[in-house]
Design a protein around this motif. Structure first.
Motif, PDB file in Angstrom:
ATOM      1  N   UNK A 127      14.442   0.152  -5.899  1.00 51.08           N
ATOM      2  CA  UNK A 127      13.393  -0.644  -5.271  1.00 51.08           C
ATOM      3  C   UNK A 127      13.390  -1.995  -5.987  1.00 51.08           C
ATOM      4  N   UNK A 128      13.479  -3.086  -5.223  1.00 51.24           N
ATOM      5  CA  UNK A 128      13.538  -4.408  -5.847  1.00 51.24           C
ATOM      6  C   UNK A 128      12.673  -5.411  -5.094  1.00 51.24           C
ATOM      7  N   UNK A 129      12.153  -6.371  -5.815  1.00 53.69           N
ATOM      8  CA  UNK A 129      11.355  -7.492  -5.313  1.00 53.69           C
ATOM      9  C   UNK A 129       9.967  -7.024  -4.849  1.00 53.69           C
ATOM     10  N   UNK A 130       8.957  -7.450  -5.603  1.00 53.59           N
ATOM     11  CA  UNK A 130       7.559  -7.137  -5.272  1.00 53.59           C
ATOM     12  C   UNK A 130       7.338  -5.639  -5.096  1.00 53.59           C
ATOM     13  N   UNK A 131       7.754  -4.880  -6.100  1.00 57.48           N
ATOM     14  CA  UNK A 131       7.592  -3.430  -6.042  1.00 57.48           C
ATOM     15  C   UNK A 131       6.160  -3.069  -6.433  1.00 57.48           C
ATOM     16  N   UNK A 132       5.497  -2.297  -5.577  1.00 58.87           N
ATOM     17  CA  UNK A 132       4.124  -1.869  -5.834  1.00 58.87           C
ATOM     18  C   UNK A 132       4.035  -0.365  -5.610  1.00 58.87           C
ATOM     19  N   UNK A 133       3.484   0.324  -6.610  1.00 57.23           N
ATOM     20  CA  UNK A 133       3.252   1.766  -6.495  1.00 57.23           C
ATOM     21  C   UNK A 133       1.743   1.989  -6.482  1.00 57.23           C
ATOM     22  N   UNK A 134       1.254   2.649  -5.443  1.00 57.73           N
ATOM     23  CA  UNK A 134      -0.166   2.982  -5.334  1.00 57.73           C
ATOM     24  C   UNK A 134      -0.342   4.483  -5.507  1.00 57.73           C
ATOM     25  N   UNK A 135      -1.201   4.872  -6.451  1.00 51.12           N
ATOM     26  CA  UNK A 135      -1.482   6.279  -6.678  1.00 51.12           C
ATOM     27  C   UNK A 135      -2.751   6.682  -5.921  1.00 51.12           C
ATOM     28  N   UNK A 136      -2.921   7.975  -5.720  1.00 52.66           N
ATOM     29  CA  UNK A 136      -4.054   8.471  -4.929  1.00 52.66           C
ATOM     30  C   UNK A 136      -5.405   8.185  -5.574  1.00 52.66           C
ATOM     31  N   UNK A 171      -0.286  11.356  -2.023  1.00 46.65           N
ATOM     32  CA  UNK A 171      -0.370  11.356  -3.479  1.00 46.65           C
ATOM     33  C   UNK A 171       0.133  10.054  -4.092  1.00 46.65           C
ATOM     34  N   UNK A 172       1.032   9.355  -3.365  1.00 47.19           N
ATOM     35  CA  UNK A 172       1.647   8.158  -3.928  1.00 47.19           C
ATOM     36  C   UNK A 172       2.377   7.407  -2.817  1.00 47.19           C
ATOM     37  N   UNK A 173       2.430   6.092  -2.937  1.00 42.25           N
ATOM     38  CA  UNK A 173       3.261   5.314  -2.019  1.00 42.25           C
ATOM     39  C   UNK A 173       3.940   4.183  -2.789  1.00 42.25           C
ATOM     40  N   UNK A 174       5.144   3.867  -2.349  1.00 39.10           N
ATOM     41  CA  UNK A 174       5.927   2.800  -2.974  1.00 39.10           C
ATOM     42  C   UNK A 174       6.328   1.805  -1.903  1.00 39.10           C
ATOM     43  N   UNK A 223       5.991  -4.161 -10.506  1.00 40.12           N
ATOM     44  CA  UNK A 223       7.190  -4.610 -11.200  1.00 40.12           C
ATOM     45  C   UNK A 223       8.125  -5.263 -10.181  1.00 40.12           C
ATOM     46  N   UNK A 224       9.215  -5.811 -10.658  1.00 41.11           N
ATOM     47  CA  UNK A 224      10.199  -6.420  -9.764  1.00 41.11           C
ATOM     48  C   UNK A 224      11.411  -5.523  -9.546  1.00 41.11           C
ATOM     49  N   UNK A 225      11.430  -4.395 -10.246  1.00 42.53           N
ATOM     50  CA  UNK A 225      12.597  -3.524 -10.146  1.00 42.53           C
ATOM     51  C   UNK A 225      12.214  -2.122 -10.605  1.00 42.53           C
ATOM     52  N   UNK A 226      12.535  -1.135  -9.780  1.00 39.31           N
ATOM     53  CA  UNK A 226      12.203   0.246 -10.109  1.00 39.31           C
ATOM     54  C   UNK A 226      13.328   1.150  -9.607  1.00 39.31           C
ATOM     55  N   UNK A 227      13.741   2.101 -10.444  1.00 36.79           N
ATOM     56  CA  UNK A 227      14.806   3.031 -10.073  1.00 36.79           C
ATOM     57  C   UNK A 227      14.273   4.457 -10.112  1.00 36.79           C
ATOM     58  N   UNK A 228      14.782   5.274  -9.185  1.00 33.44           N
ATOM     59  CA  UNK A 228      14.460   6.693  -9.185  1.00 33.44           C
ATOM     60  C   UNK A 228      15.748   7.477  -9.333  1.00 33.44           C
TER      61      UNK A 228
END
Length: 204
Positions: free
Chosen positions: A123-132, A104-107, A139-144
């Motif tokens: 998640x830091x530096x070259x953050x890429x989220x791919x959806x299905x 469903x998703x990958x980070x 982005x360069x920074x993502x928090x969960x």
């Protein structure tokens, strides 16, 4: 023939003896302080390092996520806080699966860290989220936030959605984990809000 040997005994001044003694005592104290400091650092930074990591997260025999990375560091705080941080200095990838076992998703990111006590994953530096559906988020920074079940950040982020929302940009944002309900700051682009999201988690 008489031989005579003479021994010369030099008695150093008392002040010199005190000075030398003080110097030796000071040196020993410094050495002990350094040893204690090193021991404390080693104690506080006790770390286990694992190579080529692959972690499967499942619930009732259903795979929910798979984490992979070339290296994982587990920092053990032995000072009493009972806190362990998981760090991925060489990057990581997490793939999420739906209830039917489909991705469903990958980070992906070049750096990652999980702060266990805080329930926060970074998640830091070259953050890429791919959806299905083919949508891409960069982005360069993502928090969960595990407790709130949200993603967020405070740096620019771009969304390339395959639905009616099209391309969006924001200077920061918060969102549910499916990126269906996004609250972006200084957002530009066309955006239609929708609901009915399923909320995947990290399984912790």
């Amino acid at each position: 023939m008489n031989t005579c040997s003479t021994k010369i005994l030099i008695q150093p001044p008392l002040s010199l003896c005190i000075a030398i003694g003080g110097f030796l005592l000071y040196s020993c104290e410094n050495d002990l302080r350094e040893v204690s400091k090193i021991e404390n650092i080693q104690q506080e930074e006790a770390v286990d390092i694992s190579k080529d990591v692959k972690i499967i997260v499942s619930d009732s025999a259903i795979v929910k996520a798979q984490l992979t990375g070339p290296e994982m560091r587990v920092y053990h705080d032995t000072t009493g806080n009972k806190n362990s941080n998981y760090e991925f200095q060489k990057g990581l990838q997490i793939i999420f699966y739906d209830s039917e076992g489909k991705e469903s998703q990958r980070i992906r990111s070049d750096y990652g860290k999980q702060r266990v006590l805080d329930g926060i994953t970074e998640f830091k530096k070259n953050v890429v989220v791919n959806m299905s559906d083919g949508s891409i988020i960069k982005t360069e920074e993502l928090y969960y936030d595990e407790k709130k079940k949200i993603y967020y950040n405070d740096v620019p982020i771009s969304f390339e959605f395959k639905d009616a929302r099209g391309n969006l940009q924001a200077t920061s944002f918060t969102s549910d984990t499916d990126f269906k309900n996004i609250n972006g700051q200084n957002m530009t682009g066309f955006y239609i809000s929708s609901g009915n999201s399923q909320l995947p988690s990290f399984g912790n």
